[in-house]
Design a protein around this motif. Sequence first.
Motif, short mmCIF file in Angstrom:
data_model
loop_
_atom_site.label_atom_id
_atom_site.label_comp_id
_atom_site.label_asym_id
_atom_site.label_seq_id
_atom_site.Cartn_x
_atom_site.Cartn_y
_atom_site.Cartn_z
N LYS B 123 0.83 -1.21 0.00
CA LYS B 123 0.00 0.00 0.00
C LYS B 123 0.85 1.26 0.00
O LYS B 123 0.47 2.28 -0.56
CB LYS B 123 -0.92 0.02 1.22
CG LYS B 123 -2.08 -0.95 1.14
CD LYS B 123 -2.93 -0.80 2.39
CE LYS B 123 -4.00 -1.86 2.50
NZ LYS B 123 -4.54 -1.91 3.87
N ARG B 124 2.01 1.18 0.64
CA ARG B 124 2.92 2.33 0.67
C ARG B 124 3.30 2.73 -0.74
O ARG B 124 3.59 3.89 -1.03
CB ARG B 124 4.17 1.97 1.48
CG ARG B 124 5.07 3.14 1.79
CD ARG B 124 6.36 2.72 2.46
NE ARG B 124 6.13 2.17 3.80
CZ ARG B 124 7.02 1.42 4.45
NH1 ARG B 124 8.20 1.14 3.89
NH2 ARG B 124 6.76 0.95 5.64
N HIS B 125 3.30 1.73 -1.65
CA HIS B 125 3.65 2.00 -3.04
C HIS B 125 2.42 2.21 -3.92
O HIS B 125 2.50 2.14 -5.14
CB HIS B 125 4.54 0.88 -3.58
CG HIS B 125 5.92 0.93 -2.98
ND1 HIS B 125 6.99 1.50 -3.63
CD2 HIS B 125 6.39 0.55 -1.76
CE1 HIS B 125 8.06 1.44 -2.85
NE2 HIS B 125 7.73 0.86 -1.71
N GLY B 126 1.26 2.43 -3.25
CA GLY B 126 0.07 2.83 -4.00
C GLY B 126 -0.67 1.72 -4.70
O GLY B 126 -1.45 1.98 -5.63
N ALA B 127 -0.46 0.46 -4.28
CA ALA B 127 -1.16 -0.63 -4.97
C ALA B 127 -2.57 -0.82 -4.43
O ALA B 127 -2.84 -0.56 -3.26
CB ALA B 127 -0.37 -1.93 -4.82
N GLN B 128 -3.47 -1.26 -5.30
CA GLN B 128 -4.81 -1.67 -4.88
C GLN B 128 -4.90 -3.18 -5.00
O GLN B 128 -4.06 -3.81 -5.62
CB GLN B 128 -5.88 -0.97 -5.73
CG GLN B 128 -5.55 -0.83 -7.20
CD GLN B 128 -6.43 0.22 -7.88
OE1 GLN B 128 -7.52 0.53 -7.41
NE2 GLN B 128 -5.97 0.75 -8.99
N THR B 129 -5.94 -3.76 -4.41
CA THR B 129 -5.99 -5.23 -4.41
C THR B 129 -7.22 -5.74 -5.16
O THR B 129 -8.21 -5.02 -5.34
CB THR B 129 -5.94 -5.80 -2.98
OG1 THR B 129 -5.71 -7.20 -3.04
CG2 THR B 129 -7.24 -5.53 -2.21
N LYS B 186 -1.83 -1.00 -10.78
CA LYS B 186 -0.78 -1.48 -9.86
C LYS B 186 -1.56 -2.24 -8.80
O LYS B 186 -2.31 -1.63 -8.05
CB LYS B 186 -0.04 -0.28 -9.28
CG LYS B 186 1.06 -0.63 -8.33
CD LYS B 186 2.10 0.52 -8.23
CE LYS B 186 1.45 1.85 -7.86
NZ LYS B 186 2.40 2.97 -7.83
N GLU B 228 10.97 -0.32 -9.15
CA GLU B 228 10.10 -0.23 -7.99
C GLU B 228 9.82 -1.62 -7.42
O GLU B 228 9.71 -1.79 -6.20
CB GLU B 228 8.79 0.49 -8.32
CG GLU B 228 7.96 0.71 -7.06
CD GLU B 228 6.96 1.87 -7.16
OE1 GLU B 228 6.97 2.59 -8.17
OE2 GLU B 228 6.17 2.04 -6.22
N GLU B 235 12.21 -3.53 0.68
CA GLU B 235 11.56 -2.97 1.88
C GLU B 235 10.94 -4.09 2.72
O GLU B 235 11.02 -4.08 3.95
CB GLU B 235 10.46 -1.96 1.48
CG GLU B 235 11.03 -0.62 1.05
CD GLU B 235 9.94 0.42 0.75
OE1 GLU B 235 8.86 0.36 1.37
OE2 GLU B 235 10.16 1.27 -0.12
#
Lengths: 545, 545
Positions: B123-129, B186, B228, B235
């Motif tokens: 989520k920190r990298h802006g992903a949705q699920t 993403k 990324e 990370e």
Amino acid sequence: MLSIREDVPILCSGNGESVIRVNGNSASHEMDRLKLINEIKEQRDVIRKLQDITPPNIEILKKEMDKLKELKSKLCRTSAPVDDLDNEQVKLTLKTPKGTRDYGPEPMVLRKNVLEQITSIFKRHGAQTIDTPVFELREVLNGKYGEDSKLIYDLADQGGELLSLRYDLTVPFARYLAMNKISNIKRYQVAKVYRRDNPVMSKGRYREFYQCDFDIAGKYDPMIPEAECVRVVSEILTSLPMGDYVIKLNHRSLLDGLFESCGVPAKQFRTICSSVDKLDKWEWQDVRYEMTQEKGLSEDIADKIGVYVQQHGHKDLVEKFMQDDLLKVSKPAMEGLAAIKLLLSYCDIYELTDRVIFDLSLARGLDYYTGIIYEAVLTGDRRKGESVGSVAGGGRYDNLVGMFDPRQRNVPCVGISIGVERIFSLIESKLAAEKTKLRTTEVQVYVASAQKDLLEERMRLCSYLWKNGINAEHSYKKNPKLLGQLQYCEDNGIPWVAIVGESEIAKNIVRLREVSTRKEEEVDRNRLCEVLKEKIQSTTSILQS
Amino acid sequence: MLSIREDVPILCSGNGESVIRVNGNSASHEMDRLKLINEIKEQRDVIRKLQDITPPNIEILKKEMDKLKELKSKLCRTSAPVDDLDNEQVKLTLKTPKGTRDYGPEPMVLRKNVLEQITSIFKRHGAQTIDTPVFELREVLNGKYGEDSKLIYDLADQGGELLSLRYDLTVPFARYLAMNKISNIKRYQVAKVYRRDNPVMSKGRYREFYQCDFDIAGKYDPMIPEAECVRVVSEILTSLPMGDYVIKLNHRSLLDGLFESCGVPAKQFRTICSSVDKLDKWEWQDVRYEMTQEKGLSEDIADKIGVYVQQHGHKDLVEKFMQDDLLKVSKPAMEGLAAIKLLLSYCDIYELTDRVIFDLSLARGLDYYTGIIYEAVLTGDRRKGESVGSVAGGGRYDNLVGMFDPRQRNVPCVGISIGVERIFSLIESKLAAEKTKLRTTEVQVYVASAQKDLLEERMRLCSYLWKNGINAEHSYKKNPKLLGQLQYCEDNGIPWVAIVGESEIAKNIVRLREVSTRKEEEVDRNRLCEVLKEKIQSTTSILQS
């Protein structure tokens, strides 16, 4: 099939003449074919509608099925293979299996919220969680589900053990207790189960669906765990935006005692139970028909049962039945009534008086229940007069664990299962009607560049933000336009943008822009994380209030 | 089989004489049988150990398998059916399917913590699920996994569609993109996948296991999404207590160019790729043996390949290969090297320089990769000299979505998958070694009664606490002993007990006891929730610091 298709003129011939002839025929032939395909589609709809009627009229259904077959074989005779029918619309591979669906980012946000809400209530009552494999040895599931066993998904025999997909979470839980010799546990489990049903998907019924189970295993005093299960269901349904509901209660011993007193042969108890359970969807006349015509129960026995199973009420009904001549003489019936009475008194203490109904038509399909049974139904949100149906169900099953224990040691259990797919589906259509758009990412700041050739600068800034635990992203294009980057933030509800350009780099600052107000301020690069963390905190609290 | 068993004396006879004879024989017979069973068990161990050696020596293995067969048929001749072998230990139904396990409350707490940590970084990298069904149409999975396809679980044909359990999350993701015509997303997905492998379960390898995937789909500039993905893996692995790691990089075009330049026939690229990929577990000599003896590659070609694939390094190695006579003339090889060079420079900006290694032996088994490939391996926690192996892997797959699109429209994708089961298993044994006990419930206060007949009082108090969102429980016994109730709190790490007795009820108070210090104070009943909420807050912050 082949003999029929041999009559068909050869469509693809090598010589010129026949090609012309074929082309000549082809237009009207194609028209016929399309007409037939349309007729088949319509006939399929007719059948689908017939299948939705409960109880289905088998005779009419069969007649319509024969019509469909006839249409299909006509289509064969026009030379187009039946498979083409599906190719008309879409390539075959491009679908999920029957009865299943994908969840995109928006439904996932909703689903996550609902599941977290339910889980938090399970935890409020001190439950711990476990997980079991999605498949079990086939023999673990055998003989646990009565008439529903035919709906179990089997895995192919590829050598090795025979396996089946889990049908519920209760049987695997009982297997887990026996295998690990656990005699006391309060556990919840949120996981998917699998049933080869023919569900109406628009009502939120699927072949793959989530269950949220809460069970109390252990030897305890009567009705105390039962009362807590009712309380848990009530807290969950009250906390979700679903309108009114009631929780129906009944007792397997009362049903068994009633059947015995009415003269039902013992070996028919479970199947007559299944029929009674259909009273929430069928009229009594249809249930009676199934009992007498399909299951061979005598008419006077059915009528005796009918008098009782159409009644529901509260404490007063329990009292009335306790004085009933037919039930009074049955030990199991009186035990069942005493249990219900005690449970209702505990429900009063748990402030559930208005939520519970004693309903003698509630029977539950599954074989393994032995005591109190529950079912929660929504009452506030009926559409077109039909009930949304059950959103939770459960009961006591004291003999299931013993079926797995080598020495038949039993662990008494009681539990409830929340049918969360219908809840998703109801809230989903509610949100759609309100046109509510859910945010699907949690990005807090977007790093944008104001000029060309600043990719590395953006990467450096993101790296610094990520390291400090801030949710950030930037464009994957080398030279994106500033307007495009800002538009992306507006479209995706990202609250802040950190803009870097030549002049910002020279001054060692970033321009921090609030997307909603478009206000900008200059922030020292070394203080960016600090400033952002403050702003994020205040933003969150504003959104929450 | 039957003809063998007919020689066996009849063990269960109706007449006295033969029973005595049987009983007489039975003791020594039983001894023989147990001896044989033991021999079979030992022989099974021998075979298991042989199977663990990579590469396995097929000839020796076959000989030992024959020995096992011989022992088993001997056992048959002693009249005990072979099935009894398993009954010796445990009833058959009381196990989970081969290669799977249950997760009890403690492992679940650990698993939840690890998955939440990983998810928070996605989520920190802006992903949705998103979520997709656990099974797919069989044709969706066909032809995507190369030599591994034999490990796919099929569902039984019960009428209707042919289905298989998902083998990874990547192919269903590609199907989802094509089906919904999504060209940019993403997304992360945390879900279980299924492989009919023969895994070493003690190393955290199972037939049912979680994967945590992060993928970037969309047409973007070279190596920005790739960088990324490396950063996300880094990370995650840095945030978990797993010791040191490296992320290996390679490029499919470089491998293809190398194979072509060395003279590998094009149709053998993928299978030679598979062999090269084994270099992390096998010696070069064994890989060479497989290439030449099993896959028929000529020895000089294998040797040419061997020179390259045993090298790994950093930027300098890329530069060296760019000047290499054999690679210089290959367009795909030079493209691959240029991509790696650019990716390494981006990794520098993302502060990953020390984490990444360019490794020409990295090949990845799956067919669908088309560009950069990754694999993360733990280096800090080697035991007995062997590597823990890969904990994450992935790469670019630009042609997979097109395989599902009716018009072959492609969506370029790159992603990584975290092999989280090995991570669980490593942390699990670490916690066990440290004897750390995890709390498995979140109960904040236990409601206890000091005398008999206070069940309803306890229920009323719990009802009040639950209504105020406090996690509370009480005994399911009508009249539990106070000592037992307090012991339960100590055993389960519950921080507070609210005690009610006759005198407390008279004064309208409860006695609030802190379990760790055993200090008690009197609290006004109407203020209980307020007081508890304050205490819970301060307790939590103390535990966190």
